[in-house]
Motif scaffolding. Structure first.
Motif, PDB file in Angstrom:
ATOM      1  N   LEU A  63     -32.400  54.140  19.507  1.00 33.88           N
ATOM      2  CA  LEU A  63     -33.494  53.359  18.933  1.00 33.88           C
ATOM      3  C   LEU A  63     -33.037  51.944  18.565  1.00 33.88           C
ATOM      4  O   LEU A  63     -33.797  50.984  18.719  1.00 33.88           O
ATOM      5  CB  LEU A  63     -34.068  54.071  17.706  1.00 33.88           C
ATOM      6  N   LYS A  64     -31.793  51.812  18.105  1.00 34.06           N
ATOM      7  CA  LYS A  64     -31.276  50.474  17.804  1.00 34.06           C
ATOM      8  C   LYS A  64     -31.140  49.647  19.085  1.00 34.06           C
ATOM      9  O   LYS A  64     -31.448  48.450  19.086  1.00 34.06           O
ATOM     10  CB  LYS A  64     -29.927  50.572  17.085  1.00 34.06           C
ATOM     11  N   GLU A  65     -30.687  50.296  20.159  1.00 31.73           N
ATOM     12  CA  GLU A  65     -30.608  49.585  21.445  1.00 31.73           C
ATOM     13  C   GLU A  65     -32.004  49.187  21.918  1.00 31.73           C
ATOM     14  O   GLU A  65     -32.201  48.071  22.410  1.00 31.73           O
ATOM     15  CB  GLU A  65     -29.940  50.466  22.498  1.00 31.73           C
ATOM     16  N   ASP A  66     -32.960  50.102  21.763  1.00 32.63           N
ATOM     17  CA  ASP A  66     -34.340  49.800  22.161  1.00 32.63           C
ATOM     18  C   ASP A  66     -34.903  48.656  21.331  1.00 32.63           C
ATOM     19  O   ASP A  66     -35.638  47.810  21.852  1.00 32.63           O
ATOM     20  CB  ASP A  66     -35.233  51.038  22.010  1.00 32.63           C
ATOM     21  N   ASN A  72     -35.686  41.137  22.527  1.00 38.72           N
ATOM     22  CA  ASN A  72     -35.418  40.251  23.657  1.00 38.72           C
ATOM     23  C   ASN A  72     -36.681  40.102  24.512  1.00 38.72           C
ATOM     24  O   ASN A  72     -36.999  39.012  24.984  1.00 38.72           O
ATOM     25  CB  ASN A  72     -34.258  40.813  24.485  1.00 38.72           C
ATOM     26  N   GLU A  73     -37.398  41.211  24.714  1.00 40.31           N
ATOM     27  CA  GLU A  73     -38.629  41.188  25.505  1.00 40.31           C
ATOM     28  C   GLU A  73     -39.700  40.323  24.830  1.00 40.31           C
ATOM     29  O   GLU A  73     -40.443  39.596  25.501  1.00 40.31           O
ATOM     30  CB  GLU A  73     -39.145  42.630  25.691  1.00 40.31           C
ATOM     31  N   ILE A  74     -39.764  40.374  23.509  1.00 44.16           N
ATOM     32  CA  ILE A  74     -40.737  39.551  22.772  1.00 44.16           C
ATOM     33  C   ILE A  74     -40.452  38.072  22.999  1.00 44.16           C
ATOM     34  O   ILE A  74     -41.377  37.271  23.216  1.00 44.16           O
ATOM     35  CB  ILE A  74     -40.699  39.899  21.270  1.00 44.16           C
ATOM     36  N   GLU A  75     -39.180  37.719  22.974  1.00 42.79           N
ATOM     37  CA  GLU A  75     -38.808  36.323  23.213  1.00 42.79           C
ATOM     38  C   GLU A  75     -39.185  35.892  24.635  1.00 42.79           C
ATOM     39  O   GLU A  75     -39.662  34.792  24.861  1.00 42.79           O
ATOM     40  CB  GLU A  75     -37.311  36.110  22.975  1.00 42.79           C
ATOM     41  N   LYS A  76     -38.979  36.802  25.597  1.00 38.87           N
ATOM     42  CA  LYS A  76     -39.302  36.474  26.988  1.00 38.87           C
ATOM     43  C   LYS A  76     -40.807  36.351  27.207  1.00 38.87           C
ATOM     44  O   LYS A  76     -41.256  35.569  28.045  1.00 38.87           O
ATOM     45  CB  LYS A  76     -38.739  37.541  27.932  1.00 38.87           C
ATOM     46  N   LEU A  77     -41.582  37.133  26.467  1.00 38.29           N
ATOM     47  CA  LEU A  77     -43.041  37.105  26.661  1.00 38.29           C
ATOM     48  C   LEU A  77     -43.684  35.812  26.152  1.00 38.29           C
ATOM     49  O   LEU A  77     -44.864  35.575  26.397  1.00 38.29           O
ATOM     50  CB  LEU A  77     -43.691  38.316  25.977  1.00 38.29           C
ATOM     51  N   LYS A  78     -42.935  34.983  25.505  1.00 36.76           N
ATOM     52  CA  LYS A  78     -43.450  33.677  25.082  1.00 36.76           C
ATOM     53  C   LYS A  78     -43.481  32.697  26.244  1.00 36.76           C
ATOM     54  O   LYS A  78     -44.152  31.668  26.164  1.00 36.76           O
ATOM     55  CB  LYS A  78     -42.605  33.130  23.927  1.00 36.76           C
ATOM     56  N   ASP A  79     -42.796  33.017  27.325  1.00 34.86           N
ATOM     57  CA  ASP A  79     -42.739  32.174  28.514  1.00 34.86           C
ATOM     58  C   ASP A  79     -43.867  32.573  29.477  1.00 34.86           C
ATOM     59  O   ASP A  79     -43.939  33.729  29.906  1.00 34.86           O
ATOM     60  CB  ASP A  79     -41.386  32.335  29.200  1.00 34.86           C
ATOM     61  N   PRO A  80     -44.782  31.646  29.863  1.00 39.62           N
ATOM     62  CA  PRO A  80     -45.905  31.987  30.742  1.00 39.62           C
ATOM     63  C   PRO A  80     -45.471  32.428  32.149  1.00 39.62           C
ATOM     64  O   PRO A  80     -46.105  33.303  32.753  1.00 39.62           O
ATOM     65  CB  PRO A  80     -46.733  30.707  30.835  1.00 39.62           C
ATOM     66  N   ASP A  81     -44.403  31.863  32.694  1.00 39.68           N
ATOM     67  CA  ASP A  81     -43.926  32.275  34.016  1.00 39.68           C
ATOM     68  C   ASP A  81     -43.439  33.738  33.993  1.00 39.68           C
ATOM     69  O   ASP A  81     -43.688  34.501  34.926  1.00 39.68           O
ATOM     70  CB  ASP A  81     -42.783  31.371  34.494  1.00 39.68           C
ATOM     71  N   TYR A  82     -42.774  34.088  32.918  1.00 40.90           N
ATOM     72  CA  TYR A  82     -42.298  35.471  32.795  1.00 40.90           C
ATOM     73  C   TYR A  82     -43.483  36.432  32.680  1.00 40.90           C
ATOM     74  O   TYR A  82     -43.466  37.526  33.264  1.00 40.90           O
ATOM     75  CB  TYR A  82     -41.376  35.621  31.577  1.00 40.90           C
ATOM     76  N   ILE A  83     -44.500  36.044  31.941  1.00 39.16           N
ATOM     77  CA  ILE A  83     -45.692  36.891  31.792  1.00 39.16           C
ATOM     78  C   ILE A  83     -46.346  37.131  33.147  1.00 39.16           C
ATOM     79  O   ILE A  83     -46.734  38.258  33.477  1.00 39.16           O
ATOM     80  CB  ILE A  83     -46.694  36.269  30.801  1.00 39.16           C
TER      81      ILE A  83
END
Length: 144
Positions: A63-66, A72-83
């Motif tokens: 769960l800590k790894e998740d 990290n995924e939340i940070e990436k989802l701020k980028d429109p190209d990644y979305i």
């Protein structure tokens, strides 16, 4: 005449000793068996709790790894190209003129069932109790 009295006394004392042995041996075996069974029960309970603790520690680490990967995924989802790329890969969205082909992995390995430590331990304890009983019975029979 003194020898005859001694023989009678020794025969009586031997009979008394045999009676005591016949009466006390099963009682002692029952008490020893009870203690072995109850201690085995507690030991198996401890083994189960230790196994559960290990599983919970493993779940906590997972769960800590998740949690780290989700942050990290939340940070990436701020980028429109990644979305946009994420939507195309996971939800089969496409741009105009694109075709979507989804390839699945057929080499899913099945998990092998875990051996139950409790059952294995119980088999060894039961075998030990049976061996102990056989030894005691052979000793009692040999003494007669």
């Amino acid at each position: 005449m003194a020898k005859a009295k001694k023989r009678k006394r020794t025969k009586r004392s031997n009979k008394k000793a045999k009676r005591r042995l016949v009466l006390l041996a099963p009682i002692c075996l029952i008490v020893i068996g009870y203690f072995l069974i109850s201690s085995t029960k507690y030991i198996l309970n401890i083994v189960d709790l230790n196994q559960e603790e290990a599983n919970l520690k493993q779940q906590l680490m997972q769960l800590k790894e998740d949690e780290g990967s989700l942050k990290n995924e939340i940070e990436k989802l701020k980028d429109p190209d990644y979305i946009a790329r994420f939507a195309r890969e996971n939800y089969l969205y496409s741009k105009n003129g694109e075709y979507i082909i989804k390839i699945t992995d057929r080499n899913n390995k099945k998990k092998q069932p875990e051996t139950n430590l409790k059952d294995t331990y119980f088999k060894y304890v039961a075998g030990g109790c049976c061996l102990f009983g056989v030894i005691i019975l052979s000793w009692v029979i040999r003494k007669k």
